[in-house]
Design an enzyme around this catalytic site. Structure first.
Site, mmCIF file in Angstrom:
data_model
loop_
_atom_site.group_PDB
_atom_site.id
_atom_site.type_symbol
_atom_site.label_atom_id
_atom_site.label_comp_id
_atom_site.label_asym_id
_atom_site.label_seq_id
_atom_site.Cartn_x
_atom_site.Cartn_y
_atom_site.Cartn_z
ATOM 1 N N ASP A 545 0.861 -1.177 0.000
ATOM 2 C CA ASP A 545 0.000 0.000 0.000
ATOM 3 C C ASP A 545 0.901 1.232 0.000
ATOM 4 O OD1 ASP A 545 -2.800 1.118 0.260
ATOM 5 O OD2 ASP A 545 -1.842 2.090 1.962
ATOM 6 N N GLU A 547 0.979 5.681 0.723
ATOM 7 C CA GLU A 547 0.372 6.936 1.141
ATOM 8 C C GLU A 547 0.952 8.031 0.253
ATOM 9 O OE1 GLU A 547 -2.065 7.153 3.150
ATOM 10 O OE2 GLU A 547 -1.991 5.119 3.960
ATOM 11 N N HIS A 596 -3.610 10.706 6.583
ATOM 12 C CA HIS A 596 -2.568 9.737 6.943
ATOM 13 C C HIS A 596 -1.721 10.169 8.132
ATOM 14 C CE1 HIS A 596 -0.109 12.535 4.695
ATOM 15 N NE2 HIS A 596 -0.682 12.204 3.545
ATOM 16 N N HIS A 686 -4.712 3.843 7.369
ATOM 17 C CA HIS A 686 -4.119 5.044 6.777
ATOM 18 C C HIS A 686 -2.650 5.208 7.143
ATOM 19 C CE1 HIS A 686 -7.959 6.062 5.162
ATOM 20 N NE2 HIS A 686 -8.512 6.163 6.348
ATOM 21 N N ASP A 691 -2.268 -0.641 6.477
ATOM 22 C CA ASP A 691 -3.237 -1.010 5.445
ATOM 23 C C ASP A 691 -2.811 -2.277 4.725
ATOM 24 O OD1 ASP A 691 -4.706 1.147 6.125
ATOM 25 O OD2 ASP A 691 -4.318 2.322 4.328
#
Length: 731
Positions: A545, A547, A596, A686, A691
């Site tokens: 994942d 951000e 985040h 987040h 995640d």
């Protein structure tokens, strides 16, 4: 179910049409009767009334049809999806439904699920008891592997890693620039570390040796192979390869009467040894080359003196000066060579490198131990300890010698306190065992150093001098009358601090102990399978994942964090993770920070994306990528292809699309909603790694549900995902 829905909609349409016809007919009849009675309504008014009544009738019919569809078509479909998830994963229950018939059915279903869960708990308890001894053996294996000074890697015949220790991970996961490249992990290919041809050649030699040595005994271990290779960081390793034997299987190699299932690599870092040998060769060569001239001059001068004994004294003195000068040059060269390489030239015993302060602490504790109830413990103090000084010694022998000397001081001279010190003296380490107030003569001290040691009733064939000479050192007794102090002084060669110290292994919380092995990987093979045709349960995955600074990669938004973990053999390996912040070289919007929680201050000093992506690319090599709404994350990675020269061409699965495949009647496929439906606890949302871990848990829950739908291979999962509506979204 789809055919039933179509029939119901067709029936509703026919019913609406018939209802409209009946209503229209009735209204026309009423209008005719009204005309006959002379009500006086115009034709236009009758048409308006007719249309209004028709629309009302249609609306009522549509509402009735919609309610029937929700109660008896959509609701049973949702119940079927919930029931499938509850059957696959214990602890889930059916929800509440409006239709009375479905409420009764839901109660019966929940009762059956409760009964099934009780049976599963009973079975799980029996399995837990049966596996208790296996878990104990597993812990012993983990402790053993962690404490080994050598690197150990076990692979199946395809080169998939199924066992390794921390030493191996430290040595083999180091990139050329010294950074951690995460190259080694369960289920990963050993060929990302070593050359495939080199391993293949050694394996071929191993199998050939097994053929030559096989005598019909299928359980006899025969054959081994050795080779030397270099890691990406430039370290030189000596590898010893041995076969792993097992029963016959589809992925085993049959050699003579043996069935080889894999191989064991025991790796030894010989970089320093090879460097010492190279230095020794250079020094010996320089000594030989440099000694030829002086020796030739000495020989020539000696021959002249021998052949002409009656030569004049002046000429004789000149030849003698040549001999003296050349002998001096030769002596200086020998001393220089011996001084430059004295440690290696004198080393005859396998010595270990140890921090001097650590050795001193162990010695103080051992000397200070209480010997018996009749004699009190000897007091020990440390002073002047160089905390950065390393030694290359026989630590056990040196501790035994210090213990022996201290106990003799207590027994024969009633010394109550001794002091230990360790300081640097040029290229040597000075180790003192000293005491106050009691002197002995030199003859007694010499006998203590030369006599075989006896401590605790156990005799040793070695003397203190033998141990010190084994460590390439020297020891003597000395007195200082002014300070009333006496001491045994030991001079030992100082060693350089190791460049690659083993990292400490931190105990993980209960239930999160790192996995060191997975022997089920022995059953894997890629020889007869393409990746698309491999079973989902056989593949290894990288769950990832990101951000970002925003939601528009094509408009300049950048990655600020990448998090990933791995799934091997249907297990989430939390200890094999990738978690890295990235400096985006641009500002962060307040909206993204609110989501985040990554502030600009946290990104100061972090590496740029062109330094992070190569490490992440190596981490996810030879795996299938899995993400939630992965098209979004992949778009950010694709935008960096030209900048980094890296392409993420691995197969990709998306838990959002797989959720749409499994639960097409659900209204949302957000990660939290999917986790709630499948009974997965959500934490660390987040954050990229948080995640990724939640996505990994969700994906593992999906695998049995996909198998029940007939989706068992990677190809089937990808094709089913592409047929969903969400697969059409672009970023």
């Amino acid at each position: 179910m789809k055919h039933m829905r179509k029939l119901l909609l067709a029936a509703a349409a026919i019913a609406l049409f018939l209802l409209a016809v009946v209503v229209a007919t009735a209204l026309l009849m009423l209008a005719s009767e009204a005309d006959a009675s002379g009500s006086g309504r115009t034709a236009e008014e009758r048409i308006v009334v007719l249309l209004v009544l028709l629309l009302v009738a249609c609306a009522i019919s549509f509402w009735v049809t919609y309610r029937l569809h929700e109660l008896y078509v959509s609701a049973p479909l949702r119940m079927a999806e919930e029931l499938a998830a509850a059957v696959a994963h214990s602890g889930l229950r059916l929800g509440e439904y409006a239709a009375g018939e479905l409420q009764v059915l839901g109660k019966v279903g929940n009762q059956l699920l409760s009964l099934r869960e009780a049976h599963e708990k009973d079975v799980a308890e029996r399995v837990r008891e049966a596996r208790a001894s296996l878990e104990e053996e597993r812990s012993r294996l983990a402790a053993l592997m962690a404490d080994l000074s050598q690197s150990v890697v076990v692979c199946n015949l395809d080169g998939r890693v199924l066992l390794y220790n921390q030493r191996a991970k430290q040595e083999l996961s180091t990139a050329a620039d010294g950074s951690n490249a995460e190259l080694l992990g369960l289920g990963r290919s050993i060929y990302t570390v070593f050359d495939r041809a080199l391993i293949g050649h050694a394996l071929e030699r191993l199998q050939q040796a097994s053929r030559d040595g096989s005598d019909g005994d299928s359980k006899k271990l025969v054959g081994s192979a050795q080779f030397v290779t270099a890691t990406r960081s430039g370290r030189l390793l000596r590898a010893h390869m041995s076969p792993v034997l097992g029963e016959d299987g589809p992925h085993h190699a049959r050699v003579g009467g043996l069935s080889i299932t894999g191989f064991v690599l025991v790796l030894e870092d010989v970089t320093s040894t090879n460097e010492r040998h190279a230095r020794r060769d250079v020094l010996i060569q320089s000594l030989v080359e440099g000694g030829r001239g002086p020796l030739g001059s000495i020989r020539a001068a000696g021959e002249m003196l021998s052949d002409f004994p009656d030569m004049p004294s002046q000429q004789r003195d000149r030849f003698l000066r040549v001999i003296r000068d050349e002998a001096g040059v030769l002596t200086a060269q020998f001393e220089k060579t011996a001084s430059a390489f004295s440690n290696d030239l004198r080393e005859r015993w396998l010595l270990e490198e140890i921090l001097g302060a650590e050795l001193l602490a162990v010695a103080a504790r051992r000397i200070g131990e209480r010997r018996s109830s009749e004699r009190r413990a000897l007091a020990v103090k440390t002073e002047n300890v160089d905390e950065e000084l390393w030694l290359r010694v026989d630590s056990f022998g040196l501790l035994q010698a210090l213990h022996y000397l201290a106990l003799r001081l207590q027994d024969e001279y009633e010394v109550r306190e001794v002091r230990l010190s360790l300081t640097r003296s040029g290229q040597l380490a000075q180790f003192d065992l000293s005491w106050l107030g009691t002197f002995m003569n030199n003859e007694t001290a010499m006998s203590w150093l030369q006599d075989p040691m006896t401590t605790g009733g156990e005799a040793s064939p070695l003397s203190v001098t033998d141990v010190i000479e084994r460590c390439n050192g020297d020891i003597w007794f000395q007195r200082e009358r002014v300070s009333h102090r006496a001491f045994f002084r030991t001079m030992l060669p100082a060693a350089e601090a190791p460049k690659d110290l083993p990292r400490a292994i931190v105990a993980a919380p209960e239930g999160e102990r790192p996995e060191f092995y997975d022997f089920d990987i022995f059953l894997w093979s890629a020889v007869s399978h393409e990746l698309d045709d491999r079973l989902l349960t056989e593949l290894s995955y990288t769950i990832f994942d990101t951000e970002t600074t925003g939601l528009q990669p094509s408009e300049g938004d950048e990655i600020i964090q990448i998090g990933a973990t791995r799934i091997v053999n249907r297990r989430l390996l939390r200890q094999e993770c990738f978690d890295q912040l990235v400096d985006p070289r641009r500002s962060l919007s307040p909206q993204s920070v609110a989501i985040h929680g990554i502030t600009p201050e946290l990104l100061v000093g972090q590496p740029y994306i062109d330094a992070v992506l190569p490490k992440f690319h190596a981490f996810c090599a030879d795996t299938v990528l899995v993400g939630h709404n992965a098209a979004f994350d992949m778009r950010f990675l694709q935008m960096k292809e030209k900048q980094t020269g890296l392409r993420f061409e691995q197969a990709l699965l998306d838990t959002l699309l797989l959720s749409a495949v499994l639960h097409p009647n659900q209204t949302t496929h957000r990660l939290e909603a999917i986790a709630e439906r499948l009974g997965v606890s959500v934490f660390g949302r987040h954050t990229a790694l948080g995640d990724a871990i939640v996505t990994g848990e969700v994906f593992l829950k999906m695998l049995p549900l996909l198998a029940e739908m007939g989706i068992k291979t990677l190809r089937q999962a990808r094709e089913a995902s592409q047929r969903t509506y969400h697969a059409r979204l672009k970023y």
